[in-house]
Scaffold this motif. Structure first.
Motif, PDB file in Angstrom:
ATOM      1  N   ARG A 111       0.836  -1.208   0.000  1.00  0.00           N
ATOM      2  CA  ARG A 111       0.000   0.000   0.000  1.00  0.00           C
ATOM      3  C   ARG A 111       0.867   1.253   0.000  1.00  0.00           C
ATOM      4  NH1 ARG A 111      -2.584  -2.928   3.806  1.00  0.00           N
ATOM      5  NH2 ARG A 111      -2.156  -1.434   5.483  1.00  0.00           N
ATOM      6  N   ALA A 112       2.006   1.208   0.685  1.00  0.00           N
ATOM      7  CA  ALA A 112       2.908   2.366   0.700  1.00  0.00           C
ATOM      8  C   ALA A 112       3.491   2.615  -0.692  1.00  0.00           C
ATOM      9  CB  ALA A 112       4.031   2.153   1.720  1.00  0.00           C
ATOM     10  N   GLN A 121       2.156   1.737  -3.514  1.00  0.00           N
ATOM     11  CA  GLN A 121       1.052   2.141  -4.390  1.00  0.00           C
ATOM     12  C   GLN A 121       0.477   3.504  -4.000  1.00  0.00           C
ATOM     13  OE1 GLN A 121       0.297   0.403  -7.107  1.00  0.00           O
ATOM     14  NE2 GLN A 121       1.852  -1.077  -6.534  1.00  0.00           N
ATOM     15  N   ASP A 122       0.937   4.061  -2.885  1.00  0.00           N
ATOM     16  CA  ASP A 122       0.475   5.344  -2.343  1.00  0.00           C
ATOM     17  C   ASP A 122      -1.029   5.317  -2.057  1.00  0.00           C
ATOM     18  OD1 ASP A 122       0.826   7.885  -1.319  1.00  0.00           O
ATOM     19  OD2 ASP A 122       0.594   8.878  -3.260  1.00  0.00           O
ATOM     20  N   ILE A 123      -1.420   4.283  -1.286  1.00  0.00           N
ATOM     21  CA  ILE A 123      -2.814   4.118  -0.864  1.00  0.00           C
ATOM     22  C   ILE A 123      -2.837   4.174   0.662  1.00  0.00           C
ATOM     23  CG2 ILE A 123      -4.813   2.570  -0.867  1.00  0.00           C
ATOM     24  CD1 ILE A 123      -3.524   1.249  -3.366  1.00  0.00           C
ATOM     25  N   PRO A 124      -3.449   5.112   1.299  1.00  0.00           N
ATOM     26  CA  PRO A 124      -4.180   6.237   0.709  1.00  0.00           C
ATOM     27  C   PRO A 124      -3.207   7.286   0.170  1.00  0.00           C
ATOM     28  CG  PRO A 124      -4.232   6.389   3.108  1.00  0.00           C
ATOM     29  CD  PRO A 124      -3.504   5.119   2.762  1.00  0.00           C
ATOM     30  N   GLY A 125      -3.696   8.039  -0.766  1.00  0.00           N
ATOM     31  CA  GLY A 125      -2.901   9.057  -1.447  1.00  0.00           C
ATOM     32  C   GLY A 125      -3.265   9.079  -2.918  1.00  0.00           C
ATOM     33  N   SER A 126      -2.287   9.418  -3.752  1.00  0.00           N
ATOM     34  CA  SER A 126      -2.571   9.522  -5.186  1.00  0.00           C
ATOM     35  C   SER A 126      -2.962   8.177  -5.792  1.00  0.00           C
ATOM     36  CB  SER A 126      -1.379  10.112  -5.925  1.00  0.00           C
ATOM     37  OG  SER A 126      -0.256   9.259  -5.806  1.00  0.00           O
ATOM     38  N   GLY A 127      -2.486   7.081  -5.196  1.00  0.00           N
ATOM     39  CA  GLY A 127      -2.863   5.752  -5.679  1.00  0.00           C
ATOM     40  C   GLY A 127      -4.353   5.487  -5.556  1.00  0.00           C
ATOM     41  N   THR A 128      -4.987   6.137  -4.587  1.00  0.00           N
ATOM     42  CA  THR A 128      -6.442   5.993  -4.406  1.00  0.00           C
ATOM     43  C   THR A 128      -7.176   6.506  -5.637  1.00  0.00           C
ATOM     44  OG1 THR A 128      -6.170   6.264  -2.029  1.00  0.00           O
ATOM     45  CG2 THR A 128      -8.373   6.629  -2.922  1.00  0.00           C
ATOM     46  N   TRP A 129      -6.732   7.647  -6.152  1.00  0.00           N
ATOM     47  CA  TRP A 129      -7.377   8.217  -7.347  1.00  0.00           C
ATOM     48  C   TRP A 129      -7.155   7.338  -8.567  1.00  0.00           C
ATOM     49  CZ3 TRP A 129     -11.068  11.222  -6.275  1.00  0.00           C
ATOM     50  CH2 TRP A 129     -11.002  12.012  -5.132  1.00  0.00           C
TER      51      TRP A 129
END
Length: 167
Positions: free
Chosen positions: A42-43, A45-53
């Motif tokens: 998740r880190a 993939q940047d989730i939460p963060g830009s990866g969420t979008w």
């Protein structure tokens, strides 16, 4: 209802339903449910963060593409200007076959690089890993259903013969 109509309708719905599990998996991740995915993944993939979008955007595009299979079921010809109506079945069936080819390519690339797609790669199998795998395996059926619906639709509507006669 003709048997071809049942095939077309069943495969159109099947195509949409086959695309649904992976989109729902991504939407759940974007909504903040970890679904057992490793913290390190998740880190990265940047989730939460830009990866969420990215997850939400990819899921939206996937669901919109899958919903296009309903064009085999709904009569869209009244929405098309007069002279173009005769080409509508050929366009819909042809778009379905092009979509099938693209999906076969995407699914094949995903299967061949599964260790990059799978958030659980290298972390052993657990219930969440199996659920993820099942969700993504459903997507393998999407191009199969779409191919059958497209070809049956073209045969049912005689799109190829009609287009050839009008040239």
């Amino acid at each position: 209802m003709y048997p071809a109509d049942r095939w077309i309708k069943g495969c159109a719905y099947g195509a949409f339903l086959a695309a649904l599990p992976t989109a729902l998996w991504r939407i759940a991740l974007a909504a903040g449910f970890t679904l057992g995915t490793p913290t390190e993944w998740r880190a990265v993939q940047d989730i939460p963060g830009s990866g969420t979008w990215y997850l939400l955007g990819l899921s939206a595009v996937q669901l919109a593409a899958a919903a296009c299979s309903f064009a085999f079921v709904v009569d869209v010809r009244p929405l098309v200007p007069g002279r173009l109506r005769r080409w509508t079945p050929a366009f819909i069936g042809g778009a379905g076959l092009i979509g099938t080819a693209l999906l076969v390519l995407i699914v094949t690339m995903s299967v061949l690089s599964w260790e990059k797609v799978d958030p659980f790669a290298g972390h052993g199998g657990n219930g969440w890993a199996w659920l993820c795998l099942v969700c993504y395996l459903c997507a393998v059926l999407w191009p199969v259903f779409l191919a059958v619906a497209s070809t049956r639709f073209l045969v049912r509507h005689g799109a190829g013969r009609r287009a050839a006669r009008s040239v």
